[in-house]
Design an enzyme around this catalytic site. Structure first.
Site, PDB file in Angstrom:
ATOM      1  N   SER A 152       0.862  -1.163   0.000  1.00 10.28           N
ATOM      2  CA  SER A 152       0.000   0.000   0.000  1.00 10.28           C
ATOM      3  C   SER A 152       0.907   1.224   0.000  1.00 10.28           C
ATOM      4  O   SER A 152       1.724   1.390   0.904  1.00 10.28           O
ATOM      5  CB  SER A 152      -0.869  -0.029   1.265  1.00 10.28           C
ATOM      6  OG  SER A 152      -1.596   1.171   1.383  1.00 10.28           O
ATOM      7  N   LYS A 178      -1.100  -1.110  -4.483  1.00 16.02           N
ATOM      8  CA  LYS A 178      -2.291  -0.336  -4.117  1.00 16.02           C
ATOM      9  C   LYS A 178      -1.854   1.096  -3.859  1.00 16.02           C
ATOM     10  O   LYS A 178      -0.865   1.321  -3.161  1.00 16.02           O
ATOM     11  CB  LYS A 178      -2.914  -0.956  -2.857  1.00 16.02           C
ATOM     12  CG  LYS A 178      -3.748  -0.023  -1.968  1.00 16.02           C
ATOM     13  CD  LYS A 178      -4.438  -0.808  -0.868  1.00 16.02           C
ATOM     14  CE  LYS A 178      -4.610  -0.004   0.412  1.00 16.02           C
ATOM     15  NZ  LYS A 178      -5.203  -0.813   1.497  1.00 16.02           N
ATOM     16  N   LYS A 180      -3.122   5.066  -2.649  1.00 18.35           N
ATOM     17  CA  LYS A 180      -4.168   5.812  -1.967  1.00 18.35           C
ATOM     18  C   LYS A 180      -4.664   6.899  -2.908  1.00 18.35           C
ATOM     19  O   LYS A 180      -3.857   7.538  -3.597  1.00 18.35           O
ATOM     20  CB  LYS A 180      -3.594   6.457  -0.697  1.00 18.35           C
ATOM     21  CG  LYS A 180      -3.196   5.442   0.363  1.00 18.35           C
ATOM     22  CD  LYS A 180      -4.418   4.831   1.024  1.00 18.35           C
ATOM     23  CE  LYS A 180      -4.029   3.841   2.111  1.00 18.35           C
ATOM     24  NZ  LYS A 180      -5.187   3.281   2.809  1.00 18.35           N
ATOM     25  N   ASP A 205      -7.280   2.785  -2.958  1.00 16.82           N
ATOM     26  CA  ASP A 205      -8.008   2.861  -1.687  1.00 16.82           C
ATOM     27  C   ASP A 205      -8.330   4.319  -1.398  1.00 16.82           C
ATOM     28  O   ASP A 205      -7.432   5.160  -1.297  1.00 16.82           O
ATOM     29  CB  ASP A 205      -7.112   2.278  -0.570  1.00 16.82           C
ATOM     30  CG  ASP A 205      -7.820   2.200   0.782  1.00 16.82           C
ATOM     31  OD1 ASP A 205      -8.989   2.632   0.879  1.00 16.82           O
ATOM     32  OD2 ASP A 205      -7.199   1.707   1.746  1.00 16.82           O
ATOM     33  N   GLU A 230     -11.133   0.342  -3.190  1.00 19.55           N
ATOM     34  CA  GLU A 230     -11.382   0.070  -1.769  1.00 19.55           C
ATOM     35  C   GLU A 230     -12.048   1.261  -1.090  1.00 19.55           C
ATOM     36  O   GLU A 230     -11.586   2.401  -1.230  1.00 19.55           O
ATOM     37  CB  GLU A 230     -10.026  -0.241  -1.114  1.00 19.55           C
ATOM     38  CG  GLU A 230     -10.085  -0.699   0.329  1.00 19.55           C
ATOM     39  CD  GLU A 230      -8.679  -1.060   0.855  1.00 19.55           C
ATOM     40  OE1 GLU A 230      -7.757  -1.319   0.044  1.00 19.55           O
ATOM     41  OE2 GLU A 230      -8.519  -1.063   2.085  1.00 19.55           O
ATOM     42  N   ASP A 255     -13.487  -2.011   3.404  1.00 19.05           N
ATOM     43  CA  ASP A 255     -12.530  -2.068   4.510  1.00 19.05           C
ATOM     44  C   ASP A 255     -13.260  -1.543   5.761  1.00 19.05           C
ATOM     45  O   ASP A 255     -13.881  -2.323   6.509  1.00 19.05           O
ATOM     46  CB  ASP A 255     -11.289  -1.230   4.138  1.00 19.05           C
ATOM     47  CG  ASP A 255     -10.280  -1.044   5.268  1.00 19.05           C
ATOM     48  OD1 ASP A 255     -10.558  -1.442   6.411  1.00 19.05           O
ATOM     49  OD2 ASP A 255      -9.191  -0.483   5.036  1.00 19.05           O
ATOM     50  N   LYS A 279      -9.296  -6.888   8.418  1.00 16.60           N
ATOM     51  CA  LYS A 279      -8.285  -6.446   9.381  1.00 16.60           C
ATOM     52  C   LYS A 279      -8.733  -6.993  10.720  1.00 16.60           C
ATOM     53  O   LYS A 279      -9.842  -6.683  11.184  1.00 16.60           O
ATOM     54  CB  LYS A 279      -8.228  -4.916   9.455  1.00 16.60           C
ATOM     55  CG  LYS A 279      -7.574  -4.268   8.246  1.00 16.60           C
ATOM     56  CD  LYS A 279      -7.583  -2.758   8.337  1.00 16.60           C
ATOM     57  CE  LYS A 279      -6.949  -2.149   7.090  1.00 16.60           C
ATOM     58  NZ  LYS A 279      -7.270  -0.705   6.960  1.00 16.60           N
ATOM     59  N   GLY A 307      -3.616  -4.052   6.312  1.00 16.80           N
ATOM     60  CA  GLY A 307      -2.554  -3.687   7.251  1.00 16.80           C
ATOM     61  C   GLY A 307      -2.844  -2.342   7.871  1.00 16.80           C
ATOM     62  O   GLY A 307      -3.626  -1.544   7.329  1.00 16.80           O
TER      63      GLY A 307
END
Ligand code: OSB
Ligand code: MG
Length: 386
Positions: A152, A178, A180, A205, A230, A255, A279, A307
């Site tokens: 990420s 991934k 952001k 995400d 996400e 998530d 998670k 994570g």
């Protein structure tokens, strides 16, 4: 030690029952190797809560994924500390537990505070695995001998810096990138990535950075052949994600919204997502994480392990969980050195050039905690005894 005769009566061996004698809660502070930025802010250094359960000569360790601020979740480090010392730890002290699975019943009176509960429950599972000399992943019911890893990558100061980071992670072997995203750091950035790497497995995400009236904008994500998007909408929403998923070709992954097996069922039944990020801290501990895993499997929804910038202790727990069958997509479970100059476990978590973490057959997590190092970076500590 528990009387042998009584144990025999219940069909349990004495070593299968853990008497919870004392529990230590501590805060450690660790600077990140590189800042991490999401749609809700930038983190340079972590303040982390660790729990140690002391039971009959064995220590079990747990890490809470609470953040420094109540931004990802309403829970944060200053809510978790008193919740643990005033409610959750007293609920376990002096108890005789058979398994981490007993924890949710002891914690049931306390609403939510899942990240605080998870740290403690996971420490019990950790102690149980060590006490019984079996790998934690086996205790959880896992079967994978290695797990696929993704990374990420946070929002950077420039797109050039992001491209450079992606290049580094691909060269290291990671199997999924991934990034952001947030409004104004999304379409333009994805375009640049795809024009350089047309075929890599790519996801993004949003950490709730969009609203449903931006559906036309979100539809533009479809052109990038993403494995998923996400948490595009509100952190506590499922219904509007179901509306959004019907409008997108790209799979939605939830998530923040998945806080229990019940919310996962709601998401599955409404079609709010096609993929789930699990998670263990967000859902309240291993017991609930296993339920979410099983529920998703029943609904043919693949899962992956998220994570939260964990140290080696939380990371080792994520690795153990990722050995379950339905964790079929690469997780945000990456190498220690991406986060820390030096981790608090040994060996550190390493990822192979093929982007895999090999699963250890050693008892417990297969990683040893480094108590001396932890002591040096502890800024507060409290031990409660039965
Ligand atoms: O949404 O997955 C998230 C980190 C902090 C809070 C939320 C998230 C993340 C990450 C980092 O994406 C994953 C990692 O530990 O590398
Ligand atoms: Mg996320």
């Amino acid at each position: 030690m528990f009387p042998q005769s009584l144990c025999a009566l219940w069909g349990k061996l004495p070593q299968d029952i853990m008497k919870i004698e004392a529990i230590t809660l501590r805060e450690i502070q660790m600077p990140l190797v590189h800042f991490f930025e999401t749609s809700f802010g930038r983190t340079y250094s972590r303040r982390i809560l660790l729990v140690t359960v002391h039971s009959e000569g064995v220590d079990g360790w747990g890490e809470s994924v609470v953040g420094e601020d109540p931004f990802y979740s309403s829970e944060w480090i200053e809510s978790a500390w008193p919740t643990l010392t005033q409610y959750l730890i007293p609920a376990l002290l002096g108890q005789r537990l058979e398994s981490g699975r007993d924890c949710p019943a002891h914690f049931a009176k306390v609403r939510a505070h899942r990240m605080a509960k998870a740290a403690l429950e996971n420490a019990i599972w950790d102690a149980e695995a060590t006490q019984n000399q079996i790998p934690l992943w086996k205790l959880l019911g896992g079967s994978r001998t290695e797990i696929p890893c993704g990374v990420s990558i946070g929002i950077q100061d420039s797109v050039e810096q992001l491209l450079e980071k992606i290049q580094t992670e691909l060269a290291a072997g990671y199997r999924r990138i991934k990034i952001k995203v947030k409004p104004r750091w999304d379409i333009n950035v994805l375009e640049r990535i795809r024009s350089r790497w047309a075929d890599i497995t790519l996801t993004c995400d949003a950490n709730s950075a969009y609203t449903l009236d931006q559906v036309e904008h979100l539809r533009k994500f479809d052109q990038f052949n993403l494995l998923m998007i996400e948490q595009p909408l509100w952190n506590d929403d499922i219904y509007y994600h179901a509306r959004l998923q019907k409008e997108l070709r790209t799979a939605v992954c939830l998530d923040e919204s998945i806080v229990s097996a019940r919310s996962a069922a709601f998401a599955a039944e409404t079609g709010a997502c096609r993929i789930v990020n699990i998670k263990v801290g967000r859902v309240g501990g291993f017991s609930e994480a296993l339920k979410v895993h099983d529920l998703c499997q029943t609904h043919k929804i693949p899962v992956w392990c998220g994570g939260m910038l964990e140290t080696g202790i939380g990371r080792a727990h994520n690795i153990a969980l990722s050995t379950l069958q339905n964790f079929s997509l690469p997780g945000d479970v990456s190498a220690s050195k991406r986060y820390w100059k030096e981790d608090i476990i040994e060996p550190e978590v390493e990822v192979s050039p093929q982007g895999m973490i090999a699963i250890s057959n050693a008892p417990g997590t297969g990683y040893r905690v480094r108590p001396d190092m932890i002591e040096k970076i502890t800024v507060r500590k409290e031990t409660l005894k039965a």
